[in-house]
Write a protein that holds these residues in place. Sequence first.
Motif, mmCIF file in Angstrom:
data_model
loop_
_atom_site.group_PDB
_atom_site.id
_atom_site.type_symbol
_atom_site.label_atom_id
_atom_site.label_comp_id
_atom_site.label_asym_id
_atom_site.label_seq_id
_atom_site.Cartn_x
_atom_site.Cartn_y
_atom_site.Cartn_z
ATOM 1 N N LEU A 10 15.155 1.881 -5.288
ATOM 2 C CA LEU A 10 14.186 3.158 -4.790
ATOM 3 C C LEU A 10 13.096 2.572 -4.263
ATOM 4 O O LEU A 10 12.210 1.700 -4.333
ATOM 5 C CB LEU A 10 13.335 3.473 -6.432
ATOM 6 C CG LEU A 10 12.454 4.473 -6.343
ATOM 7 C CD1 LEU A 10 13.287 5.840 -5.994
ATOM 8 C CD2 LEU A 10 11.498 4.598 -7.603
ATOM 9 N N ALA A 11 13.172 2.990 -2.742
ATOM 10 C CA ALA A 11 12.210 2.461 -1.699
ATOM 11 C C ALA A 11 11.248 3.408 -1.410
ATOM 12 O O ALA A 11 11.319 4.924 -1.667
ATOM 13 C CB ALA A 11 13.122 2.499 -0.459
ATOM 14 N N VAL A 12 10.048 3.121 -1.340
ATOM 15 C CA VAL A 12 8.769 3.934 -1.326
ATOM 16 C C VAL A 12 8.520 3.695 0.134
ATOM 17 O O VAL A 12 8.228 2.654 0.723
ATOM 18 C CB VAL A 12 7.626 3.185 -2.311
ATOM 19 C CG1 VAL A 12 6.273 4.223 -2.033
ATOM 20 C CG2 VAL A 12 7.941 3.284 -3.671
ATOM 21 N N VAL A 13 8.025 4.689 1.052
ATOM 22 C CA VAL A 13 7.862 4.769 2.134
ATOM 23 C C VAL A 13 6.683 5.468 2.369
ATOM 24 O O VAL A 13 6.295 6.664 2.039
ATOM 25 C CB VAL A 13 8.894 5.791 3.136
ATOM 26 C CG1 VAL A 13 9.022 5.583 4.409
ATOM 27 C CG2 VAL A 13 10.398 5.082 2.767
ATOM 28 N N LYS A 14 5.801 4.913 3.229
ATOM 29 C CA LYS A 14 4.347 5.655 3.513
ATOM 30 C C LYS A 14 4.416 6.179 4.772
ATOM 31 O O LYS A 14 5.095 5.639 5.836
ATOM 32 C CB LYS A 14 3.201 4.508 3.086
ATOM 33 C CG LYS A 14 3.376 3.360 4.328
ATOM 34 C CD LYS A 14 1.956 2.301 4.120
ATOM 35 C CE LYS A 14 1.971 1.340 5.129
ATOM 36 N NZ LYS A 14 1.060 0.237 4.848
ATOM 37 N N GLY A 15 3.337 7.007 4.814
ATOM 38 C CA GLY A 15 3.188 7.677 6.106
ATOM 39 C C GLY A 15 1.862 8.493 6.170
ATOM 40 O O GLY A 15 0.946 8.256 5.304
ATOM 41 N N ARG A 16 1.654 9.065 7.373
ATOM 42 C CA ARG A 16 0.274 9.574 7.553
ATOM 43 C C ARG A 16 -0.076 10.673 6.710
ATOM 44 O O ARG A 16 -1.324 11.041 6.286
ATOM 45 C CB ARG A 16 -0.244 10.125 8.860
ATOM 46 C CG ARG A 16 -0.245 8.975 9.946
ATOM 47 C CD ARG A 16 -0.434 9.305 11.289
ATOM 48 N NE ARG A 16 -1.887 10.007 11.384
ATOM 49 C CZ ARG A 16 -3.010 9.442 11.592
ATOM 50 N NH1 ARG A 16 -3.192 8.058 11.900
ATOM 51 N NH2 ARG A 16 -4.153 10.212 11.587
ATOM 52 N N GLY B 177 1.036 10.970 3.657
ATOM 53 C CA GLY B 177 1.355 10.459 2.265
ATOM 54 C C GLY B 177 2.628 9.620 2.133
ATOM 55 O O GLY B 177 3.437 9.724 3.135
ATOM 56 N N SER B 178 3.030 8.969 1.066
ATOM 57 C CA SER B 178 4.232 8.341 0.661
ATOM 58 C C SER B 178 5.212 9.181 0.151
ATOM 59 O O SER B 178 4.890 10.311 -0.548
ATOM 60 C CB SER B 178 3.897 7.284 -0.252
ATOM 61 O OG SER B 178 3.020 6.268 0.265
ATOM 62 N N GLY C 22 0.667 -1.331 -0.009
ATOM 63 C CA GLY C 22 0.063 0.013 0.021
ATOM 64 C C GLY C 22 0.769 1.183 -0.175
ATOM 65 O O GLY C 22 0.150 2.562 0.042
ATOM 66 N N ALA C 23 2.117 1.054 -0.111
ATOM 67 C CA ALA C 23 3.041 2.343 -0.073
ATOM 68 C C ALA C 23 2.835 3.133 -1.302
ATOM 69 O O ALA C 23 3.002 4.526 -1.295
ATOM 70 C CB ALA C 23 4.296 2.113 0.222
ATOM 71 N N GLY C 24 2.719 2.444 -2.425
ATOM 72 C CA GLY C 24 2.609 3.272 -3.828
ATOM 73 C C GLY C 24 3.587 2.708 -4.955
ATOM 74 O O GLY C 24 4.025 3.396 -5.700
ATOM 75 N N LYS C 25 4.120 1.373 -4.896
ATOM 76 C CA LYS C 25 4.981 1.001 -5.655
ATOM 77 C C LYS C 25 4.350 1.033 -7.326
ATOM 78 O O LYS C 25 4.978 1.405 -7.966
ATOM 79 C CB LYS C 25 5.659 -0.349 -5.272
ATOM 80 C CG LYS C 25 6.267 -0.472 -3.874
ATOM 81 C CD LYS C 25 6.762 -1.903 -3.736
ATOM 82 C CE LYS C 25 5.682 -2.742 -3.622
ATOM 83 N NZ LYS C 25 4.849 -2.665 -2.706
#
Length: 997
Positions: A980-986, A988-989, A38-41
């Motif tokens: 390329l790391a996709v990091v999610k947070g409150r 947005g990513s 769900g992070a947005g890859k």
Amino acid sequence: MRLHRLDLTAFGPFGGSLTVDFDELSTAGLFLLHGPTGAGKTSILDAVCYALYGSVPGARQSGQGMTLRSDHAAPAVRTEVTLDLTVAGRRLEVTRQPPWQRPKKRGTGTTLDKAQTWLRAYDPAARSWKDLSRSHQEVGEEVTQLLGMSREQFCQVVLLPQGDFARFLRADAEARGKLLGRLFDTRRFADVEKHLAERRRATEAQVRDGDAELLADAHRMQQAAGEVMRLEDLAPGEPGLAESVLTAAAVARSAAREQLTVARCRLAAAESAQAAADRSLGEARERDRLQRRFAEARERAARLAEEDGVRQEAQTLLDRSRKAEAVAPALELRESADAEHREAADAEARTRALLPEAHKEAGTAGLTAAARRAAEELGGLESARRTERRLAELLDERAGLDRQERADADVLDESDAWLTGWEETRTGLQARIESAQEAATDAVGLAVQRDSAHQRLNAARLRDQLAGDTDRAAEQARTAQEQALAAKQHWLDLKEQRLAGIAAELAANLIDGAPCAVCGAVEHPAPARKDAGHVDREAEERALAAHQSAEERRADHERRLGAVREALAAAGAEAGDTPTVRLAHEAEELEEQYVRARDAASVLHSVREQLRQAEHEHERRLTAQREAAVRAAARASVRERLDQEQAALQQELTKARGAADSVAVRAAQLERDAARFADAADAVRLAEGTAQRLKYADARLADAAFKAGFDTPRAAAEALLDAATGRALQHRLDAWQQEEAAVRAALTEPDTAAAAQQPPADLAAAQRTAEDADRRVREAASARDAAARRCAELDRLSARATAAARRLAPLRDEYDRVARMAGLTAGTSAANERRMRLESYVLAARLEQVAAAATARLHRMSSGRYTLVHSDDRTGRGRSGLGLHVVDAWTGRERDTATLSGGETFFASLALALGLADVVTDEAGGVRLDTLFIDEGFGSLDDQTLDEVLDVLDSLRERDRSVGIVSHVPDLRRRIHAQLAVVKGRSGSTVRTHGVG
């Protein structure tokens, strides 16, 4: 095609702006795109697809781009995707902005901005970017033409979705055909199949219609020919129908011509018999006529003998009448003279009865003298008549003067009475005019004051009403704001709860034996479970919808409150602080004053009109008085002259009329006497003349009768017949003579006398014989005509059937040819042994190329064990052409791809995807694909197989390609350095790069 840089703003899970530098990631050749679920890859790959084609792959495309916007983005930040790439030797930059609901620049609420697209090209000579187009359609066509691939082909070739190819590997022929059809765009071959099928149906319908018309003509020929024509039981479209119809028609025509020949022979024999019967009938009729003529002549001779005495008597009467015709003129003269004498004697008696006793026995001379004397006296009374008429005119003139005198007296009396009150009337009307003018001036001023008072009163009433509306609107706005804040907080809470339990939501869609959409594994030992308070997507969307609805209501209430406050300020400025009751009282008083002034001023026009009419009447009355005085003076002199003339005329008139009452009475007496004497004299002279003529006529009549041989004139008169009786007797005598001559001629004719000696003619038998012969001729002619019509109708219908068969021959040949081609391309023809459709045949060739290209990589990934081969065997009762098998080198057997294990299925589908990418690239015109992405599936491989797969992927760099692997498998992070790391947070990513630079 090589990707250089991707810029995202407010797209998908990315609330802010970020940049992905593919040139930096591609230096290593192989890079990893990883991150939690769900992070947005996948959203990064969606952004690449959206920049190129304006839409994202598969089911993620909805709402015309409205769902692409990040929920984490600030309201004033617009979603934007910019992709920098090189394709077909050209450096391009594509920028797209989907439609979005931005905040209004004035007021509250949002407004919709349309989607925007830019395409720029880099000019190496100028070292700057050049704008190419801002049209969605032009940009889409340009990109599609340069890439040579549709969106579906790009998603299968560049963004390799392993889940789709795993399903492709295990799919049946029909599902595999659908995917290959989309990738290789074989719709033209399907269109060929459809076109041939439609051509077959169209030509078949035309052939059936033509056969139906041919059969209809055949049935008409059968109806015309009768039982001699027999048709085979054939339906439209069956082979041999035209030959059968034409053969039957030829047989029917031959039989009809034989029948026509027989009918003509029968007609000739019947006509010969009819001629003989007609001759016999003519001879019988002639003999019967002569025999009847002889009998009639004998009867007429007998009747003439019986009427001989009557004929002699008529001849005697006619002879005496001819002698008496010599006396006829004398008889007519005597009758005419007698009638004139009787009429003259009667007239004399009537005129003498009207004469006075002294003149009743007078002769012609005495009566003429009396008439002359009366006429002379009547001529002397003409002057007295003129005098009498003038006296009557004088009396009428005096009567007219009396009437004028009485009328002038009435005018003078009326005028004196009216003029007495003239001054008082004029003064009163002038006073009323002045009063009305003053009232009109007052009414104008009061109208201005009244309108101003009503405006202030209306403003005061609106002020009072808006004061209450302002309080209510403020309360409603406050309530709506509280509800909007509560709805927003509720939506944020639910969204946070859903994100916390998103793993359980994804686990709910897992199926045993099916690969995981996240890791690709077919085994799911410990899927996440939903807790009691789990929030699903529908609940979050309902909360979001409630939040948006509450925000709209809050904005509406705030706009309504501002409008009410503005209206209240405007009404207060106009009405001031005066109470509404006081303003109403002032307006009512002004209204009453205005109504009184308006009513008083309304009579101004009518009073002015009354004064004008009164002045006109005053002038008319004075003029009438002057004219009446002038007429009275003139009447006095006229009356004196009339009196003198009347006295003179009366004296003259008394002398002229004598004892009569008037001159007219006396003149009438003299006119009657003169007329009677003249009439009597004329009647006496006429009677004397008619007596002389009667005496002469008697003498002439006696002499004529003696000369004609009659004893007395009476005998001659009795013998004389009138013209009509004489002509009738002469006609009868002539008829008798003609009848006698005719009878004598008929009895002496040789043919008639000879026929009288023969037996009586049998006319009825001869008539029956002739009628029978005529009937037989009509029947034979009817049969001949029917046979001729039958032959003509059969010839006409046969010619039409022959022409129709000739026209249908090329159409039937075309139908046979098209039907064979349609059956062959549809796989239904017996000549198509494998029942393979044309599109399937073309796709089978493409599938052979794909299998060959995939085998080159599968052989390395499986350490030489597996080989993919295409199979065109039929499966069950279905059609063949799109089978796919794997050959196991360890067993030497060929088996179905569905028997592969999870890991084997992954690298087999990966090899298939890479092979398909190579084939599609060649099919698209040889566009070089320098950047590829492989999405998930590596978690199902063991360490050795993973090394072999990575070696194969790393070998892609030999063709100067960069490959991006999308996965969250931890082991890949150790094996692939560029990441390329996709990091999610409150909020947005975001993305981070490792192992590059």
